[in-house]
Design an enzyme around this catalytic site. Structure first.
Site, PDB file in Angstrom:
ATOM      1  N   MET A 100      36.709  44.961  37.376  1.00  0.00           N
ATOM      2  CA  MET A 100      37.709  44.324  36.530  1.00  0.00           C
ATOM      3  C   MET A 100      37.189  44.353  35.093  1.00  0.00           C
ATOM      4  O   MET A 100      35.986  44.374  34.902  1.00  0.00           O
ATOM      5  CB  MET A 100      37.926  42.877  36.965  1.00  0.00           C
ATOM      6  CG  MET A 100      38.442  42.726  38.365  1.00  0.00           C
ATOM      7  SD  MET A 100      40.063  43.464  38.641  1.00  0.00           S
ATOM      8  CE  MET A 100      41.125  42.333  37.763  1.00  0.00           C
ATOM      9  N   LYS A 118      34.651  35.872  31.459  1.00  0.00           N
ATOM     10  CA  LYS A 118      36.081  36.159  31.556  1.00  0.00           C
ATOM     11  C   LYS A 118      36.357  37.366  32.439  1.00  0.00           C
ATOM     12  O   LYS A 118      37.019  37.248  33.447  1.00  0.00           O
ATOM     13  CB  LYS A 118      36.708  36.325  30.175  1.00  0.00           C
ATOM     14  CG  LYS A 118      36.024  37.382  29.369  1.00  0.00           C
ATOM     15  CD  LYS A 118      36.739  37.665  28.079  1.00  0.00           C
ATOM     16  CE  LYS A 118      36.126  38.900  27.444  1.00  0.00           C
ATOM     17  NZ  LYS A 118      35.886  38.882  26.074  1.00  0.00           N
ATOM     18  N   GLY A 119      35.775  38.493  32.123  1.00  0.00           N
ATOM     19  CA  GLY A 119      35.911  39.695  32.969  1.00  0.00           C
ATOM     20  C   GLY A 119      37.325  40.006  33.385  1.00  0.00           C
ATOM     21  O   GLY A 119      37.816  41.080  33.146  1.00  0.00           O
ATOM     22  N   CYS A 120      37.989  39.053  33.994  1.00  0.00           N
ATOM     23  CA  CYS A 120      39.246  39.419  34.613  1.00  0.00           C
ATOM     24  C   CYS A 120      40.275  38.310  34.602  1.00  0.00           C
ATOM     25  O   CYS A 120      39.934  37.144  34.623  1.00  0.00           O
ATOM     26  CB  CYS A 120      38.968  39.749  36.055  1.00  0.00           C
ATOM     27  SG  CYS A 120      38.024  38.460  36.827  1.00  0.00           S
ATOM     28  N   ILE A 121      41.500  38.716  34.552  1.00  0.00           N
ATOM     29  CA  ILE A 121      42.619  37.775  34.635  1.00  0.00           C
ATOM     30  C   ILE A 121      43.655  38.411  35.532  1.00  0.00           C
ATOM     31  O   ILE A 121      43.905  39.587  35.450  1.00  0.00           O
ATOM     32  CB  ILE A 121      43.215  37.492  33.246  1.00  0.00           C
ATOM     33  CG1 ILE A 121      42.349  36.488  32.501  1.00  0.00           C
ATOM     34  CG2 ILE A 121      44.640  37.001  33.347  1.00  0.00           C
ATOM     35  CD1 ILE A 121      42.222  35.159  33.153  1.00  0.00           C
TER      36      ILE A 121
END
Ligand SMILES: Cc1cc2nc3c(=O)[nH]c(=O)nc-3n(C[C@H](O)[C@H](O)[C@H](O)COP(=O)(O)OP(=O)(O)OC[C@H]3O[C@@H](n4cnc5c(N)ncnc54)[C@H](O)[C@@H]3O)c2cc1C
Lengths: 414, 107
Positions: free
Chosen positions: A157, B104-107
């Site tokens: 991600m 955060k990396g990902c949402i």
């Protein structure tokens, strides 16, 4: 004349160009749009191409048709941005000066970053639907796949449209059921996330749906390499998953030009102010769409809301007023779940996807965080809306800032 | 058993959020890092501390914890080794042990 230059004529760049030139405050400005390629792809269509729902003609059109005739259009690769000289340098040596620059160069997949992925089995037993060519090749592979284990794997991600791999899993279940092969096809969903999705509430709902459809989830799986001959994925902590057909969502990186300009983070995403969309450290460079490093979904809907915010602020910018912190991370996704149904989720930086009705409270017609036929039609309708309204810069009846109206808060969720 | 009578976070009055991150990052001390690490089944070595220190410096400079890719690319620690040091989801684990928020990396 002042010069506004947009880098990238994708969803964000094209929509913005069409919106800006219609505004009264645009008077006195000159628009230049720069893109490396001539075809505009409807990327959400890449999900449906492999299942034969769309044909090639449905998802690709010339970029030129969708840009305002008053804009100067340059088809060339951006070599680098020179903020110190307020200009953009192109690969063919041309230099384009700007007063305001908008970076909308998006993100792309990089299968070459994972050992084994893009080697001799690439587009044979290893596929992706995240590119046009990939989606077309996968359509062929799915048609001839009769039995075995289909593994869908997200390498890392963030990715664009984080629900698309899930949708692929749901559609694959439906596709093989439809063809009477489902009992001979095992579907595995291997993700680096701790669950089905990035947000807890939606993750739970979607996780249940995956279980119902007999799709096996392997969570916290961080792929290190693919062994194309043994047909297995190996993770950094040495777990292995065998496959017969691998559908990979490779690492995403921002444009190489961002790295060359030394303006990106380790993914070549541009550090961007969460609410004004200014590139951090600059007062004349904005970033829209997938090119930002914002913790919002990389999705067309988000690009659209960001364009709304930019256009609103542009007037203030022209008048020398302070920019308003208008962007709230609003994201809105249709999730295809197969069998003619879909789920709709609506969320932002701070608010989880909640159940309820959308866009009109109580009335809908689209239920949130729940499967329904209307949501499926919403997704198909989006194809028409995209080409005929969104890109053309017509206003859509969905506000840029997320609305809590119609959403059921906490207690209602069981 | 050779376990010393190490204090628990509770005894020290340290609060964690639902995902196990410090509620108040100012609470962080190396001792607390040791305790959280032990909860994760990790005994901190010098190499672990190199990573933790990198992550904390990064946080001071950027205002948010680094993603995995930032640790490997900028901190110069090979991904494979990171997974050996902090098995399963190293970015999240290091951030937790280093007393920072969730990356955060990902949402
Ligand atoms: C499989 C799939 C399914 C999706 N489904 C959905 C969905 O259901 N709903 C949704 O909202 N979104 C969806 N998306 C995401 C959506 O397509 C993107 O978020 C959106 O297109 C982002 O717009 P953008 O303008 O930031 O980038 P893009 O539209 O990708 O445009 C970037 C442009 O920049 C140009 N460019 C890049 N580098 C350079 C350079 N150096 N020089 C010149 N030009 C350059 C490129 O040629 C490109 O035209 C999906 C995406 C995929 C892949």
């Amino acid at each position: 004349m002042k010069r506004l230059v947009i880098l990238g004529a994708g969803t964000a760049g094209t929509t913005l160009a069409n919106r800006l030139v219609k505004r009264p405050e645009w008077d006195g400005w000159h628009l230049t749009v720069i893109d490396a390629t001539r075809e505009h792809y409807y990327q959400p269509g890449f999900l449906l191409l492999p299942f034969g729902v769309y044909r090639k003609e449905d998802v690709v059109r010339p970029k030129r048709y969708y840009l305002p005739t008053s804009a100067e259009l340059i088809f060339a690769e951006v070599e680098r941005i020179r903020p110190d000289h307020k200009r953009v340098e192109l690969a063919d040596g041309r230099k384009v000066p700007y007063d305001v620059l908008v970076i909308a160069t998006g993100t792309d997949v990089h299968p070459e970053e994972t050992p084994g992925l893009q080697e001799h089995e690439w587009l044979r037993s290893i596929h992706t639907f995240y590119t046009f060519d990939g989606a077309v090749a996968l359509a062929r592979a799915l048609r001839t796949f009769k039995e075995g284990r289909l593994v869908i794997n997200i390498v890392e991600m963030p990715i664009k449209c984080p629900v698309a791999p899930l949708e692929f899993a749901f559609l694959a279940d439906w596709y093989f059921t439809h063809r009477g092969l489902r009992d001979r096809v095992e579907i595995v969903y291997a993700t680096p996330l701790p669950g089905a999705f990035t947000r807890p509430k939606a993750s739970e709902m979607l996780g249940n749906l995956l279980a119902e459809r007999n799709i096996k989830v392997v969570s916290e799986f961080n792929v290190m390499e693919v062994d194309p001959d043994k047909r297995l994925l190996r993770s950094y902590d040495e777990q292995e998953i065998e496959y017969d057909l691998l559908v990979s969502i490779p690492l995403h990186l921002g444009a190489e030009a961002i790295a060359r300009s030394e303006m990106g983070d380790e993914y070549n995403f541009v550090p961007t102010d969460r609410h004004t969309l200014l590139a951090k450290g600059y007062d004349d460079i904005f970033v829209l769409g997938d090119a930002t490093d914002l913790p919002a979904s990389k999705a067309g809907s988000v690009a659209h809301f960001q364009v709304d915010v930019f256009v609103e602020n542009f007037r203030r910018y022209v008048d020398g007023l302070e920019l308003l912190p208008l962007f709230d991370g609003h994201s809105n996704c249709f999730i295809e779940t197969g069998y003619g149904k879909g789920v709709l989720i609506d969320f932002n930086y701070d608010v989880e996807p909640l159940p309820g009705m959308f866009p009109l409270p109580g009335v809908g017609p689209m239920p949130l965080l729940r499967e329904s036929r209307v949501n499926h039609w919403g997704k198909l309708l989006f194809h028409w809306v995209y080409w005929n309204m969104l890109l053309r810069g017509h206003e859509l009846p969905i506000p840029a800032r997320m609305s809590m109206a119609g959403k059921e808060i906490e207690e209602a969720v069981s | 058993m050779t376990v010393k009578t190490a204090k628990t976070l509770e005894e020290l009055g340290i609060q964690l959020d639902a995902e196990g991150f410090l509620v108040n990052p100012d609470d962080w001390t190396p001792e607390i890092a040791e305790i959280i690490a032990r909860e994760e089944g990790i005994e901190l070595t010098d190499r672990h501390w190199e990573v933790i220190n990198f992550v904390r410096t990064y946080y001071e400079e950027h205002g948010e914890p680094p993603t995995l890719r930032a640790i490997t690319k900028r901190g110069g620690i090979p991904t494979k080794e990171l997974y050996q040091l902090f098995p399963k989801g190293p970015a999240k684990k290091v951030a937790r042990i280093a007393g920072l928020g969730k990356p955060k990396g990902c949402i």
